[in-house]
Design a protein around this motif. Structure first.
Motif, PDB file in Angstrom:
ATOM      1  N   ARG A 150       0.937  -1.291   0.000  1.00  0.00           N
ATOM      2  CA  ARG A 150       0.046  -0.156  -0.039  1.00  0.00           C
ATOM      3  C   ARG A 150       0.772   1.219   0.022  1.00  0.00           C
ATOM      4  NH1 ARG A 150      -3.795  -1.485   5.066  1.00  0.00           N
ATOM      5  NH2 ARG A 150      -4.710   0.435   4.364  1.00  0.00           N
ATOM      6  N   VAL A 151       1.670   1.340  -1.079  1.00  0.00           N
ATOM      7  CA  VAL A 151       2.732   2.390  -1.250  1.00  0.00           C
ATOM      8  C   VAL A 151       1.923   3.797  -1.187  1.00  0.00           C
ATOM      9  CG1 VAL A 151       4.487   3.468  -2.650  1.00  0.00           C
ATOM     10  CG2 VAL A 151       4.029   0.899  -2.367  1.00  0.00           C
ATOM     11  N   LYS A 152       0.911   4.006  -1.754  1.00  0.00           N
ATOM     12  CA  LYS A 152       0.025   5.275  -1.801  1.00  0.00           C
ATOM     13  C   LYS A 152      -0.076   5.716  -0.305  1.00  0.00           C
ATOM     14  CE  LYS A 152      -1.608   5.281  -6.495  1.00  0.00           C
ATOM     15  NZ  LYS A 152      -2.781   5.408  -7.561  1.00  0.00           N
ATOM     16  N   ALA A 153      -0.657   4.934   0.276  1.00  0.00           N
ATOM     17  CA  ALA A 153      -1.168   5.014   1.824  1.00  0.00           C
ATOM     18  C   ALA A 153       0.093   5.351   2.785  1.00  0.00           C
ATOM     19  CB  ALA A 153      -1.825   3.881   2.430  1.00  0.00           C
TER      20      ALA A 153
ATOM     21  N   LEU B 233       2.805   6.737   1.397  1.00  0.00           N
ATOM     22  CA  LEU B 233       3.337   8.013   0.884  1.00  0.00           C
ATOM     23  C   LEU B 233       2.374   9.195   1.404  1.00  0.00           C
ATOM     24  CD1 LEU B 233       4.812   7.237  -2.436  1.00  0.00           C
ATOM     25  CD2 LEU B 233       6.078   7.457  -0.149  1.00  0.00           C
ATOM     26  N   ARG B 234       1.166   8.810   1.756  1.00  0.00           N
ATOM     27  CA  ARG B 234       0.277   9.939   2.093  1.00  0.00           C
ATOM     28  C   ARG B 234       0.724  10.737   3.646  1.00  0.00           C
ATOM     29  NH1 ARG B 234      -4.545   9.702   5.240  1.00  0.00           N
ATOM     30  NH2 ARG B 234      -6.090  11.304   4.693  1.00  0.00           N
TER      31      ARG B 234
ATOM     32  N   LYS C  36       7.521  11.891   4.751  1.00  0.00           N
ATOM     33  CA  LYS C  36       7.908  12.575   3.636  1.00  0.00           C
ATOM     34  C   LYS C  36       8.870  13.812   4.202  1.00  0.00           C
ATOM     35  CE  LYS C  36       3.889  13.253   1.882  1.00  0.00           C
ATOM     36  NZ  LYS C  36       2.948  13.731   0.896  1.00  0.00           N
TER      37      LYS C  36
ATOM     38  N   ASN D 135      -1.606  14.969   6.502  1.00  0.00           N
ATOM     39  CA  ASN D 135      -1.855  13.862   5.604  1.00  0.00           C
ATOM     40  C   ASN D 135      -3.287  14.072   5.169  1.00  0.00           C
ATOM     41  OD1 ASN D 135       0.264  12.744   6.930  1.00  0.00           O
ATOM     42  ND2 ASN D 135      -0.896  11.717   8.333  1.00  0.00           N
TER      43      ASN D 135
END
Length: 483
Positions: A262-265, A267-268, A273, A382
């Motif tokens: 769940r890469v998008k989750a 990187l959210r 970051k 987020n």
């Protein structure tokens, strides 16, 4: 009214767990034929028997655990673990004085990594392993482990998890608290095993690999060597430590998202970051002056800088290089790292990136509010709006943290220590980092502090590990007033 019987029963369970977790150290002692076997077995027996006595004495108690009991249990847990955890040092005679043994144990449990030992390698193998184990226990928090097994014992644990995970984030891997705790520990154990295997494959012996894996994932920094990680000159080992210290400083929810695709989750996460960008920027920026000020090549300067920056920011405290030997400006920069901390929901100590991020975002938006006083300018992390209650809590945390640092430094200086050492000792104790500046630099033992100063600094370690409020609330009259 405080439910004392419920608290006593939980303390019994925790004593039992501490005693059981001493047994692997006894196994290493037996294998190596070291002199601490009886001390570890005796300490384990005392802990287990005390735990069983408390548990069965209050077995029929039906009192529940509310938030008030949750906070009190968390605070008492670390005190109880420290008292029982220091017994192997005292019984074996390796650290015979109570203030010294208590300091070493609390430094381990809080994953601070400061030590009063002047010759670490003289410690028997069993005690070395128990020393590392104290950091592994404290890394994610024995409370989370206890929450995972409480349902089997007929005790609800949600209040304990809230008290232990007192940061501003409320991310969960699973909506059920028991399942959350289990997944956290599976992830924690799995990563620990992985880094131990890698350390072993790339040159450490099995004993050193296991010990350093425990303290790497705990972001604790205890080593089996006097020279800390500098003893291991292999660049491969140092890069493995760099990678896993960074991982250990990442919110475990984010790690879980990455591992499950769940890469998008993942990187959210604004905090992740910010953490990654700031660490990368600092490594590049500080590598340059260290390259020119030292006698290392480009790659070595980069590696040493990356190692030491990540070690400090994640509050691991492993030492690869003496950063105070380069320039006063470099020393000051590394002193500032004591106030960073990595991610909330990680094993690191310190203030945490999410608090810094919230503070700076809110401060920046304040300029817009000045120009447009009637506009509604929400703060978002987020993608979600941060409530005023959370912002106020973070501001209060930062202010209290600063006040504790200032008054703690003044108090230590009145004990007769120079102001630089006082600043460094208080900052690194609160941040649970380990090495600092002055007399507590990366190559120094803390043995020169008098017993009162050691107890005071150990208290600051607990205060920082439990993020201030969990301890300080116990000193308010509101906590003790009956409902």
């Amino acid at each position: 009214m405080i439910h004392g019987k419920a608290i006593a029963r939980v303390m019994g369970i925790l004593m039992l767990l501490v005693g059981v977790l001493m047994l692997p150290g006894a196994a290493f002692s037996y294998y190596y034929g070291s002199s601490d076997l009886l001390a570890l077995l005796g300490s384990s027996a005392i802990s287990i028997l005390s735990g069983l006595a408390f548990f069965f004495a209050f077995k029929e108690d039906k009192d529940g655990i509310r938030k008030r009991e949750g906070y009190l249990i968390v605070a008492l847990t670390w005190v109880v673990m420290a008292i029982f955890g220091m017994m192997p040092y005292i019984i074996s005679g390796a650290i015979p004085k109570v203030p010294d043994a208590l300091f070493e144990t609390i430094s381990g449990l809080t994953t601070t990594g400061a030590t009063i030992l002047t010759d670490i390698e003289a410690l028997p193998q069993g005690l070395l392993f128990w020393r590392s184990m104290t950091q592994w226990i404290g890394g994610l928090g024995i409370i989370v482990l206890t929450v995972a097994i409480f349902p089997l014992l007929g005790i609800g644990g949600i209040e304990l998890f809230v008290a232990e995970a007192s940061g501003p984030t409320n991310d969960k891997l699973h909506p059920r608290i028991r399942e959350t705790a289990r997944r956290l520990w599976l992830l924690y154990v799995g990563l620990t095993v992985l880094v131990a295997v890698l350390y072993y494959l790339f040159g450490m012996n099995l004993f050193d690999a296991v010990n350093h894996a425990l303290t790497t994932m705990a972001t604790g920094g205890f080593s089996t060597k006097n020279d800390s990680f500098a003893f291991f000159t292999s660049p491969a080992l140092q890069y493995i430590a760099i990678i896993f210290m960074f991982i250990a400083g990442t919110n475990f929810t984010v790690i879980y998202f990455f591992l499950t695709g769940r890469v998008k989750a993942a990187l959210r996460s604004d905090e992740f970051k910010a953490y990654a960008v700031v660490v990368a920027f600092l490594i590049v920026a500080i590598s340059v002056p260290i390259y020119f000020l030292g006698d290392s090549g480009v790659e070595e300067a980069f590696r040493k800088t990356a190692f030491q920056i990540i070690s400090m920011i994640t509050t691991t405290g492993f030492v690869l290089d003496d950063y105070t030997a380069y320039h006063e400006g470099i020393t000051l920069i590394f002193f500032m790292f004591l106030f960073f901390g990595a991610s909330a929901g990680s094993t690191s100590g310190g203030i945490k990136f999410v608090r810094h991020l919230t503070f700076f975002k809110n401060s920046y938006l304040e300029f817009k509010r000045i120009i447009h006083p009637r506009a509604i300018v929400p703060l978002k992390i987020n993608g979600d709006r941060v409530t005023g209650k959370i912002i106020t809590s973070i501001m209060n945390f930062l202010l209290i943290y600063l006040m504790v640092f200032v008054f703690g430094s003044i108090f230590l200086s009145f004990m007769g220590y120079d102001i630089i050492t006082s600043f460094g000792a208080v900052a690194t104790s609160l941040g649970n980092v380990g090495p600092a500046i002055g007399g507590v630099g990366p190559e120094d033992s803390w043995n020169f502090f008098n017993p009162a100063a050691k107890i005071f600094l150990a208290f600051l370690m607990l205060l920082g590990r439990l993020e201030l409020f969990t301890i300080l609330v116990l000193f308010t009259p509101y906590f003790w007033k009956a409902n």
